[in-house]
Enzyme design. Structure first.
Site, PDB file in Angstrom:
ATOM      1  N   TYR A  31      27.676   1.166  -4.351  1.00  0.00           N
ATOM      2  CA  TYR A  31      28.021   2.452  -4.968  1.00  0.00           C
ATOM      3  C   TYR A  31      29.081   3.194  -4.135  1.00  0.00           C
ATOM      4  CZ  TYR A  31      23.612   1.640  -7.536  1.00  0.00           C
ATOM      5  OH  TYR A  31      22.588   1.110  -8.287  1.00  0.00           O
ATOM      6  N   PRO A  73       7.389   7.173  -4.944  1.00  0.00           N
ATOM      7  CA  PRO A  73       7.434   8.300  -5.888  1.00  0.00           C
ATOM      8  C   PRO A  73       8.039   7.822  -7.217  1.00  0.00           C
ATOM      9  CG  PRO A  73       8.334   8.938  -3.735  1.00  0.00           C
ATOM     10  CD  PRO A  73       8.184   7.439  -3.722  1.00  0.00           C
ATOM     11  N   ALA A  74       7.319   8.018  -8.299  1.00  0.00           N
ATOM     12  CA  ALA A  74       7.722   7.404  -9.564  1.00  0.00           C
ATOM     13  C   ALA A  74       9.025   7.991 -10.107  1.00  0.00           C
ATOM     14  CB  ALA A  74       6.600   7.565 -10.586  1.00  0.00           C
ATOM     15  N   HIS A 105      20.404  -6.945  -5.017  1.00  0.00           N
ATOM     16  CA  HIS A 105      20.951  -6.156  -6.132  1.00  0.00           C
ATOM     17  C   HIS A 105      21.082  -6.965  -7.425  1.00  0.00           C
ATOM     18  CE1 HIS A 105      23.639  -2.405  -6.815  1.00  0.00           C
ATOM     19  NE2 HIS A 105      23.037  -2.760  -7.928  1.00  0.00           N
ATOM     20  N   ASP A 120      17.708   6.768  -4.834  1.00  0.00           N
ATOM     21  CA  ASP A 120      18.050   5.365  -5.047  1.00  0.00           C
ATOM     22  C   ASP A 120      19.531   5.145  -4.744  1.00  0.00           C
ATOM     23  OD1 ASP A 120      17.113   2.684  -6.365  1.00  0.00           O
ATOM     24  OD2 ASP A 120      19.116   3.111  -7.167  1.00  0.00           O
ATOM     25  N   LYS A 130      20.331  -1.401  -1.615  1.00  0.00           N
ATOM     26  CA  LYS A 130      20.414  -2.753  -2.196  1.00  0.00           C
ATOM     27  C   LYS A 130      21.458  -3.604  -1.483  1.00  0.00           C
ATOM     28  CE  LYS A 130      19.341  -0.469  -6.535  1.00  0.00           C
ATOM     29  NZ  LYS A 130      20.136   0.767  -6.519  1.00  0.00           N
ATOM     30  N   GLY A 136       0.825  -1.212   0.000  1.00  0.00           N
ATOM     31  CA  GLY A 136       0.000   0.000   0.000  1.00  0.00           C
ATOM     32  C   GLY A 136       0.858   1.260   0.000  1.00  0.00           C
ATOM     33  N   GLY A 177      12.821   9.541  -9.276  1.00  0.00           N
ATOM     34  CA  GLY A 177      13.829   9.619  -8.211  1.00  0.00           C
ATOM     35  C   GLY A 177      15.201   9.942  -8.757  1.00  0.00           C
ATOM     36  N   LEU A 178      16.135  10.069  -7.833  1.00  0.00           N
ATOM     37  CA  LEU A 178      17.526  10.376  -8.195  1.00  0.00           C
ATOM     38  C   LEU A 178      18.369   9.112  -8.108  1.00  0.00           C
ATOM     39  CD1 LEU A 178      19.622  12.744  -8.744  1.00  0.00           C
ATOM     40  CD2 LEU A 178      20.144  12.580  -6.291  1.00  0.00           C
ATOM     41  N   GLY A 179      19.017   8.747  -9.212  1.00  0.00           N
ATOM     42  CA  GLY A 179      19.969   7.639  -9.196  1.00  0.00           C
ATOM     43  C   GLY A 179      21.304   8.115  -8.649  1.00  0.00           C
TER      44      GLY A 179
END
Ligand code: A2P
Length: 316
Positions: A48, A13-14, A110, A43, A77, A9, A16-18
């Site tokens: 990273y 947010p569709a 990941h 994200d 991830k 539910g 985002g920032l990679g």
């Protein structure tokens, strides 16, 4: 800003920032700038190697009143060396510490690839663990258990095929909330997208701009740059937009989340404006014609000689 509803539910947010390849020393400013402008989805991933700097940015942004925790969506991830069930929660604890958060909104497996514990990047074939030895179902079971804690709101996967999604869902009895995969007009993955939609698994598109900033060693000599496609320029001209903005609008029009990476202040702002553009069906169709079936992130780095993984087993 649009949202996609997950099985819990919760509203993802569709846009985002990679942060893959967002350099240390740059990613702090990028995240601060993004949050000031109105980004609400960041994200991240352990591999990273920049989560500590992102954590500082998140903390400072919240202290400055730019965003409240409940309005913010943070994804991270699980890395390939922490697939053993006993390593999953400690890995999450490390990420939470770096991000300076009490919980994250979404935690993803990941890759469907396992390394020996402590091996971030395999150097020899013995650094890999075959999936027969470290089954995805076991890792997924430990991920689903995390959903019962206060540490994670939703769990999902990345780089998983429908076959693998069905396999782990059947074994554990809970499907991934999200599958994050490479998606752009050159690699649309229509079957995967339709399959995820029919299974109520939300898809997040990574490398939506064609990942032109990735390391040279990951590029092919004959690579065609997505952002320079004439069709893209034509649609962009119709909308008085940029090619990057058109790619973002295309991803959103397909019902996926999208996480373009940028550490450049102007492009961070430009990309957010791209998330407000609506393409006509004709414009979407124009980009749909660009399909080439080509990944930029091929996964060949998991398949050196002697590795238990092949491209067929990785993506199949
Ligand atoms: P930069 O960080 O300097 O902006 P992807 O999300 O597909 O991996 O693409 C990210 C790459 O595209 C990075 O090299 C990023 O560089 C660049 N980029 C980000 N936004 C745009 C844009 N609107 N137009 C062109 N290039 C962009």
């Amino acid at each position: 800003m649009g949202h996609l509803t997950l099985r819990s539910g919760d509203a993802l947010p569709a846009f985002g920032l990679g942060t893959w390849l967002s350099e240390p020393g740059e990613v702090y400013q990028a995240v601060r700038r993004a949050l000031e402008l109105g980004y609400r989805h960041i994200d991240c991933a352990w591999i990273y190697q920049n989560e500590a700097e992102i954590g500082k940015a998140l903390e400072d942004a919240m202290a400055a009143g730019d965003v409240k925790r409940e309005a913010l969506w943070v994804t991270s991830k699980l890395w390939n060396d922490a697939h053993a069930p006993e390593h999953v929660r400690p890995a999450l604890a490390g990420t939470l510490k770096d991000l300076r958060l009490e919980y994250i909104d979404l935690y993803l497996v990941h890759w469907p690839v396992a390394h020996r514990h402590g091996v971030a990047r395999p150097r020899e074939s013995s650094d890999f663990l075959p999936l027969e030895q470290m089954p995805l179902e076991k890792t997924w079971g430990a991920m689903v258990e995390l959903e019962q804690t206060d540490l994670v709101r939703n769990v999902g996967v990345s780089n998983h095929s429908l076959t693998k999604i069905d396999q782990i869902t059947r074994a554990v009895g809970t499907r991934p909330a999200v599958n994050q995969v490479e998606m752009h007009p050159f690699h649309q993955q229509r079957e995967l997208l339709a399959g995820c939609k029919s299974r109520d698994v939300v898809v997040t598109a990574y490398s939506p701009l064609g990942s032109r900033g990735r390391p040279e060693g990951m590029k092919r000599d004959d690579e065609v740059p997505l952002l320079e496609q004439p069709a893209l320029a034509e649609v962009a001209a119709e909308l008085d937009a940029t090619p990057g903005q058109v790619l973002i609008a295309w991803a959103l029009a397909r019902g996926t989340a999208v996480i373009p990476k940028s550490t450049n202040a102007d492009r961070i702002a430009q990309n957010l404006r791209g998330s407000e553009i609506e393409l006509t069906p004709r414009q979407v169709g124009r980009l749909d014609e660009l399909e080439r079936g080509e990944r930029y992130v091929t996964g060949d780095f998991w398949c050196p000689p002697g590795s238990p993984y092949t491209l067929a087993s990785l993506w199949g």
